[in-house]
Design a protein around this motif. Sequence first.
Motif, PDB file in Angstrom:
ATOM      1  N   MET A 141       0.309-108.026 -39.362  1.00  0.00           N
ATOM      2  CA  MET A 141      -0.342-107.821 -40.445  1.00  0.00           C
ATOM      3  C   MET A 141      -1.411-108.840 -40.672  1.00  0.00           C
ATOM      4  N   LYS A 142      -0.854-110.049 -40.566  1.00  0.00           N
ATOM      5  CA  LYS A 142      -1.856-111.298 -41.082  1.00  0.00           C
ATOM      6  C   LYS A 142      -3.001-111.256 -39.842  1.00  0.00           C
ATOM      7  N   GLU A 145      -5.530-108.668 -41.112  1.00  0.00           N
ATOM      8  CA  GLU A 145      -6.189-109.211 -42.175  1.00  0.00           C
ATOM      9  C   GLU A 145      -7.292-110.076 -41.789  1.00  0.00           C
ATOM     10  N   LYS A 146      -6.800-110.676 -40.839  1.00  0.00           N
ATOM     11  CA  LYS A 146      -8.083-111.603 -40.207  1.00  0.00           C
ATOM     12  C   LYS A 146      -9.351-111.019 -39.562  1.00  0.00           C
ATOM     13  N   ASN A 148      -9.954-107.990 -40.584  1.00  0.00           N
ATOM     14  CA  ASN A 148     -10.647-107.038 -41.691  1.00  0.00           C
ATOM     15  C   ASN A 148     -10.202-105.464 -40.921  1.00  0.00           C
ATOM     16  N   GLU A 181       4.175-111.227 -48.788  1.00  0.00           N
ATOM     17  CA  GLU A 181       2.959-111.111 -48.111  1.00  0.00           C
ATOM     18  C   GLU A 181       1.989-109.779 -48.213  1.00  0.00           C
ATOM     19  N   LEU A 185      -1.983-108.909 -49.229  1.00  0.00           N
ATOM     20  CA  LEU A 185      -3.091-108.412 -47.992  1.00  0.00           C
ATOM     21  C   LEU A 185      -4.219-107.954 -48.620  1.00  0.00           C
ATOM     22  N   LYS A 186      -5.389-108.611 -47.937  1.00  0.00           N
ATOM     23  CA  LYS A 186      -6.638-108.085 -48.365  1.00  0.00           C
ATOM     24  C   LYS A 186      -7.150-106.889 -47.997  1.00  0.00           C
ATOM     25  N   VAL A 187      -6.455-106.282 -46.886  1.00  0.00           N
ATOM     26  CA  VAL A 187      -6.954-104.919 -46.161  1.00  0.00           C
ATOM     27  C   VAL A 187      -6.495-103.826 -46.815  1.00  0.00           C
ATOM     28  N   VAL A 189      -3.601-100.867 -47.087  1.00  0.00           N
ATOM     29  CA  VAL A 189      -2.180-100.726 -46.418  1.00  0.00           C
ATOM     30  C   VAL A 189      -1.696 -99.244 -46.596  1.00  0.00           C
ATOM     31  N   PRO A 296     -11.399-105.591 -52.325  1.00  0.00           N
ATOM     32  CA  PRO A 296     -10.120-106.017 -51.831  1.00  0.00           C
ATOM     33  C   PRO A 296      -9.359-106.750 -53.236  1.00  0.00           C
TER      34      PRO A 296
END
Length: 316
Positions: A141-142, A145-146, A148, A181, A185-187, A189, A296
């Motif tokens: 997931m991270k 996100e990294k 995008n 977390e 998350l900025k993306v 989901v 986001p």
Amino acid sequence: MLLDFEQPIAALEGKLQEMKKLADESQVDVSEAVKALEEKIRTLKKETYANLTRWQRVQLSRHPDRPYTLDYIHGITDKFVELHGDRTVSDDKAMVGGFGEVDGRSVMFIGQQKGRNTKQRQMRNFGMANPEGYRKALRMMKMAEKFNKPIVTFIDTPGAFPGLEAEERGQGEAIARNLKEMFMLKVPVICVIIGEGASGGALGIAIGDRVMMLENTWYSVISPESCSSILWRSWNYKEQAAEALKLTATDMLQNKLIDGIIKEPLGGAHLNPNKMMATLKKEIIRLLDELGTMDPEERIMERIEKFSNMGVVLEA
């Protein structure tokens, strides 16, 4: 494999095959009788599957021929690269994931995976992830996100693995960290319950902007059998427990615990996997388009507010 409530349908289908065979062998025209029987079977199927009890929905969600996470991933994506390991302990085979391409768009897919035969079930630990499985999911997931990239999770588990070694390695902490977390998350989901959604094992990858359920799935804090064994000291009351738990997709939507229900082919996803995958792919693309237009920060706040509004809190 036939379930108990499917026996009357199977009996009529058997008669239909006998009638067609007899017509071929004797050259007798029975087209009208065949047509009438086919219509009777269609009507019976619609009535049967429209009026299933909660326990019968649970049985359908566990059907051994239902598509599993990797089936959906390979059916939906044009390309898929599986990722492995949590970089701490090991690679949990009960939790799978990786980048997949959907109509030219890269998406991170994550989900619990069950096995088809005894050997696979042992390897996949019956879809019950250890702490390293949830840490593996969080790592992916991270990563998404990294870069995008949106995230799609498929939930299908009887629960997180309850063994002593899982507790020693921090099962509760791993799931709790995932919950925290995933809220941030900025993306986009998207979470989809494709089979069983039991307890924290399901919730550990089910915090999303849109939580969907396939028609014949269940989502609850506990399985009907475990609930029965706690309340009645016996598994014999699992049907009553299922009714009391109100765990079906319809129940979840009425209680505003999910955002929508995805229709399955008549009789269940296992009877027409290709149609089910096409339907699910179309729904995922629709949701990705919808969520992709949002800011986001707006998505995060809406996600937090949605889950915060679940249930009732009474202050003293």
